[in-house]
Design a protein around this motif. Structure first.
Motif: not given
Lengths: 397, 618
Positions: A211-234
């Motif tokens: 559950g923690d892992e999922a939450a941290r991965m989702e937070e990372a995706a949201a914040i990095l995407t908001a700062h112009g980083y595109e998730r191109y791989e898992v």
């Protein structure tokens, strides 16, 4: 045909981190072994070039271990690689050994990209992981690399003991603030044979909570995407033009040569005669081999003493056409752009209806979208997605 | 491959003529579990040059992998050794190894029936324990000469004098001359062999009378058919004889006879008083019954030896192949195991959740574990075992009595007038400081105390009646942990008693799973249901959806827990280009899944079906 992608492995570290099960060993600073090992790699590059196993490069990657811990030997290796004309040369670095001098020497030798093992910007978490650096050193190293004009990536680790949602945000914010173009995000994995594994077994350390892992991965995706980083791989995020082309090769079925203790190689059908020439120790290649995967198991000391490609201890694996396609599908599903149309159609020729049934099932169950790209569920529950695609390797009875 | 060496002198008289029974000694070694019986047997083989030390795979007589791994003897095994005694004579010793666990008391008694003597081994650091007592009683009832041996005297904590006194006080066996030995170092083994010569009576019997021999064990050899281990009481057996099995009422032609040394060695004849093997050539594993009497087909003895009785299974469990296609293979495997394990019984059973399988009867829990393990290892079957049950007597309102061995077969409550369950008479021997803990445990398990006596200053014997169903749950583990391992347990069937019992059902994701049902005393149903739901929550891996687990009596839900849905399951870590490794991890995950049974949409691991055995009492 020759491989146009080269990986070099540096199995040396100042200290072994408590979670690490990679091929790397704690080594005294300045150990002459590192220089003789570096010379052995140079010798193998020469041989590979002579045989034609490599002939001009697109990308190269010096990983570890800690390549920066090898200092001048790594600079020499980069210089040698650069002569093969790659447009991307990545060197993995530990903040502790990524000095201004070394980074600028690497740049001058031809390195274009630095992958910095930051992991966290919280000193408590870093100590817990057994890292040799602290947060301040990591930030400085990132700034130095960026200011030298290198393309910079940071590796970050989430869901580690002691980590809190806010310390994770602090770490993400810190590396974004350093102005780097690429971030990789991995949850801590407890690998057998590591001190962490023993601690978890003994009940001294909590097992990671998914559950923690999922939450941290989702937070990372949201914040990095908001700062112009595109998730191109898992696990990989990049600003425009900053994707790691070397890693993309691993996921798209390109041939690559790996040199060094613990390095892995992959060659397609066309290169098999060259591979058999360079590595006579692998013996008979089956007639239906479509792809060949090698993994070098030689001890680093023995490699320094017996530097020829033909002297190395190699684990070999042959894949037939169907297995190779299933592997590419499995790896393709790690990427945001999803499964390549051409790959799907080539796979259909071999797997027929089974492929379409599998893909329809993955769409129905919500792992892939209609464009055959991973959904949110496909990112978080990737093993089911990859597993089902890899199952296509064998025809159903 | 074990090569037996026959000593020069021994070779000459390795087989004896009938009038030499005075030089035969047939004996067993009996002991409480872990008191060192198998190690002493090994030393005897070594000292008599039956096997050289370098060939001595540790614990020779325990031939099954499971026996060696668990350090227990499950099957009887007879080995002949030749001993050159201090009196200058050579003696034929037939050492009949016996199982060391309370589940196999019947096997012990039938092995003892083939002997004139028993070496009673007592651990000098532990003293007399429950099975020391029960084995000593079995040996005395069989009229055997008892040779006490005090073992492990090499250990610093050895107290041979205390143990000597205990043997005399608790067992009334004279022990002033008991031999002190160490199976580990070999000390005292020579003295033990001399004691056997002098204290154990030679066999008596009539060489000229019609054959009378007891089948003490048998096994199936795919080339030679059933091979029986026998003890000859009167007459003799040689190849070519036609023999008659009295209980089975059938005949066979003897292909070969011989003795194990420990490799099988062919002999011209098995004479009166001797122990050896008989190759029957019979192809049907079920044709030979352990405990049966052999006699001549034409020249029969007047009456059979006592000793044949059906071993009564006490514990029943459903065994189901994970892959239902293996059903026939499971049946064949059970048939093969029954050859030398006549106590094994089964009947077909069908489960909605698990498909086709068998309800198998066992002597006890260890027997159950051992059989299941042998089926999985020796026959390569993947099995699910359901919670063990006992044989309930259910009296219906219509006046019938039903034998119910599976919770699934229990009639609905309105049809039941009363249920009776089997009770055991159990004995625990424990140091006095743990008396309170034992009595507490007995009460928690619905036991009724019967008697309590001091066997010695530091040893109390508590006897009580307890439902078998309680004993097989977790009684023994609890007893060990609450007495820090000091308590020893022995039991025997007592009688049937009426109890207030109900069936507890378990629902996974809303579906009743018949294979998880079990019968429990009403007063304990709530606690057990709660414990079981919690335990199942630990055992059932998280799936991609939430799985509610419920315990119910009839339509009433009495407990609940939930397996949360898995949120993240992905290998995000990059192994450079090492894709093989990544794939192997995926394959490993899949392999794990294959070992589970899919029930409805839920993947359930094998151990979930035994979860009730692991429920904590608190």
């Amino acid at each position: 045909m020759s491989a146009r992608v080269l990986y070099l492995h540096a199995p040396f570290c100042k200290r072994k981190c408590s979670y690490c099960d990679f091929a790397s060993f704690a080594t005294p600073a300045g150990d002459p072994l590192m220089a003789s090992y570096g010379a052995a790699l140079l010798r193998q590059i020469d041989e590979a070039e002579k045989i034609g196993l490599i002939d001009g490069l697109d990308t190269a990657y010096v990983g570890g271990g800690t390549p920066t811990f090898m200092g001048g030997s790594t600079v020499e290796l980069v210089e040698r690689i650069a002569a093969l004309g790659p447009s991307e040369v990545t060197v993995e670095a530990n903040p502790d050994s990524a000095s201004l001098d070394l980074l600028s020497n690497l740049r001058d030798a031809g390195a274009t990209r630095i992958s910095m093992g930051v992991q966290s910007l919280d000193d408590g978490e870093l100590r817990m992981l057994g890292r040799v650096h602290d947060a301040q050193t990591a930030l400085e190293a990132l700034h130095v690399a960026v200011s030298l004009g290198l393309s910079v990536s940071a590796d970050l680790m989430c869901a580690i003991p002691l980590q809190t949602p806010s310390s994770w945000l602090y770490t993400l914010g810190g590396v974004i603030g350093a102005g780097i173009g690429h971030v990789s995000v991995y949850p801590l994995m407890i690998e057998e044979g590591t001190p962490f594994f023993q601690a978890v077994e003994a009940g001294e350390m909590p097992a990671p909570d998914d559950g923690d892992e999922a939450a941290r991965m989702e937070e990372a995706a949201a914040i990095l995407t908001a700062h112009g980083y595109e998730r191109y791989e898992v696990a990989s995020y990049a600003r425009p033009g900053r994707m790691c082309r070397h890693n993309l090769s691993y996921w798209t079925g390109a041939s690559y040569l790996g040199i060094g203790a613990g390095a892995a190689s992959m060659f397609g059908h066309d290169e098999i005669p060259l591979v058999a020439d360079a590595f006579p120790q692998i013996g008979q290649v089956p007639a239906n081999a479509h792809r060949i995967r090698l993994s070098c198991k030689t001890d680093r000391r023995l490699m320094a003493e017996n530097p020829s490609l033909a002297d190395q201890v190699i684990d070999v694996e042959f894949l037939n056409e169907r297995e190779s396609l299933a592997e590419d599908l499995m790896l393709g599903a790690r990427m945001a752009r999803g499964l390549d149309r051409d790959l799907v159609s080539r796979s259909r020729d071999v797997m027929g209806q089974e492929l379409d049934e599998c893909l329809a099932g993955l769409i129905d169950d919500g792992y892939l979208d209609d464009a055959l790209a991973p959904t949110e569920k496909g990112w978080l529950l990737g093993n089911e997605l990859y597993g089902r695609l890899w199952d296509l390797a064998e025809a159903a009875d | 491959m074990i090569v037996a060496r026959i000593g020069r002198k021994s070779a000459i008289i390795f087989y004896m003529s009938a009038n030499e029974t005075s030089h035969i000694r047939n004996f067993s070694i009996v002991a409480h579990i872990d008191h060192g019986k198998s190690t002493i047997s090994d030393r005897v083989l070594e000292l008599t040059h039956t096997v050289e030390e370098r060939d001595l795979d540790s614990q020779m007589l325990d031939t099954m992998d499971i026996e060696r791994e668990r350090g227990i003897t499950i099957k009887s095994n007879a080995v002949r050794v030749m001993y050159d005694a201090d009196d200058g004579e050579t003696y034929q010793f037939n050492l009949i190894d016996t199982p060391g666990h309370v589940d196999f008391t019947y096997e012990v008694s039938r092995s003892l029936a083939a002997c004139e003597g028993a070496v009673l081994v007592v651990d000098s650091t532990q003293g007399v324990e429950a099975q020391t007592v029960s084995n000593a009683i079995l040996a005395m009832n069989a009229n055997l000469d008892i040779v006490p041996a005090i073992n492990k005297i090499d250990l610093p904590s050895a107290e041979p004098e205390r143990v000597r006194a205990e043997i005399e006080d608790a067992l009334a066996i004279p022990a002033e001359d008991a031999v002190c030995v160490s199976g580990k170092t070999g000390a005292g083994i020579h003295d033990l062999l001399e004691s056997i010569v002098f204290l154990v009576s030679p066999p008596s019997g009539d060489a000229d009378a019609p054959l009378k021999a007891l089948i003490i064990d048998s096994y199936f050899d795919q080339f030679r058919g059933v091979v029986a281990t026998v003890r000859v009481f009167d007459g003799s057996i040689k190849a070519g004889d036609t023999l008659h099995m009295m209980a089975a009422d059938s005949d066979f032609l003897v292909d070969d006879v011989g003795a194990k040394r420990p490799a099988e060695t062919s002999l011209p004849v098995l004479s009166v008083g001797e122990v050896g093997y008989v190759v029957t050539g019979l192809k049907d594993p079920g044709a030979v019954h352990v405990g049966d009497t052999l006699t001549g087909a034409s020249r029969r003895c007047a009456e059979a030896l006592p000793g044949y009785r059906e071993a009564k299974p006490m514990v029943f469990t459903g065994l189901f192949p994970i892959d239902n296609k293996e059903y026939e293979n499971l049946r064949d495997a059970l048939e093969k195991l029954r050859v030398n394990d006549p106590s094994l019984t089964w009947s077909p059973e069908t489960s909605v959740a698990l498909g086709f399988g068998f309800r198998v009867g066992f002597l006890g829990l260890l027997h159950m574990e051992v059989v299941k393990e042998r089926l999985e290892r020796e026959f390569d079957l993947d099995l699910i075992g359901t919670s063990p049950s006992v044989d309930y007597h259910v009296f219906t309102t219509a006046g019938e009595m039903l034998d119910i061995k599976s919770p699934q077969d229990l009639p609905s409550p309105e049809k039941i007038a009363r249920i009776e369950e089997p009770y055991l008479k159990a004995t625990v021997i424990v140091p006095p400081e743990y008396m309170g803990a034992v009595i507490q445990l007995v009460i928690e398990h619905r036991g009724i105390q019967d008697n309590m006596v001091y066997l010695a200053e530091n040893s109390v014997e508590i006897t009580f009646f307890i439902p078998l169903a309680e004993l097989i749950l977790d009684f023994f583990d609890q007893l060990k942990s609450r007495t820090k391992g000091y308590a020893s347990l022995d039991y025997e069937f007592a009688d049937y008693r009426a109890s207030d019992l109900v069936k507890l059902d378990v629902l996974l994701a809303g579906e009743m799973v018949d294979a998880l049902s079990f019968i429990v005393h009403k007063d304990k149903a709530y606690t057990l249901a709660r414990g079981l739901c919690d335990k199942l929550k630990e055992i059932i891996p998280r799936q991609q959806f939430e799985v509610p687990i419920q315990g119910a009596i009839g339509n009433k839900i009495i407990s609940r827990s939930t397996v949360k849905a898995v949120r993240k399951d992905v290998l995000a870590k990059c192994y450079g280009g090492d894709i093989s490794r990544k794939r192997k991890l995926l394959e490993k995950q899949k392999e794990g899944k294959k070992r589970m049974k899919q029930i409805g949409t839920v993947d359930v691991p094998q151990e979930a079906f035994l979860a009730v055995l692991k429920v904590d009492d608190e």
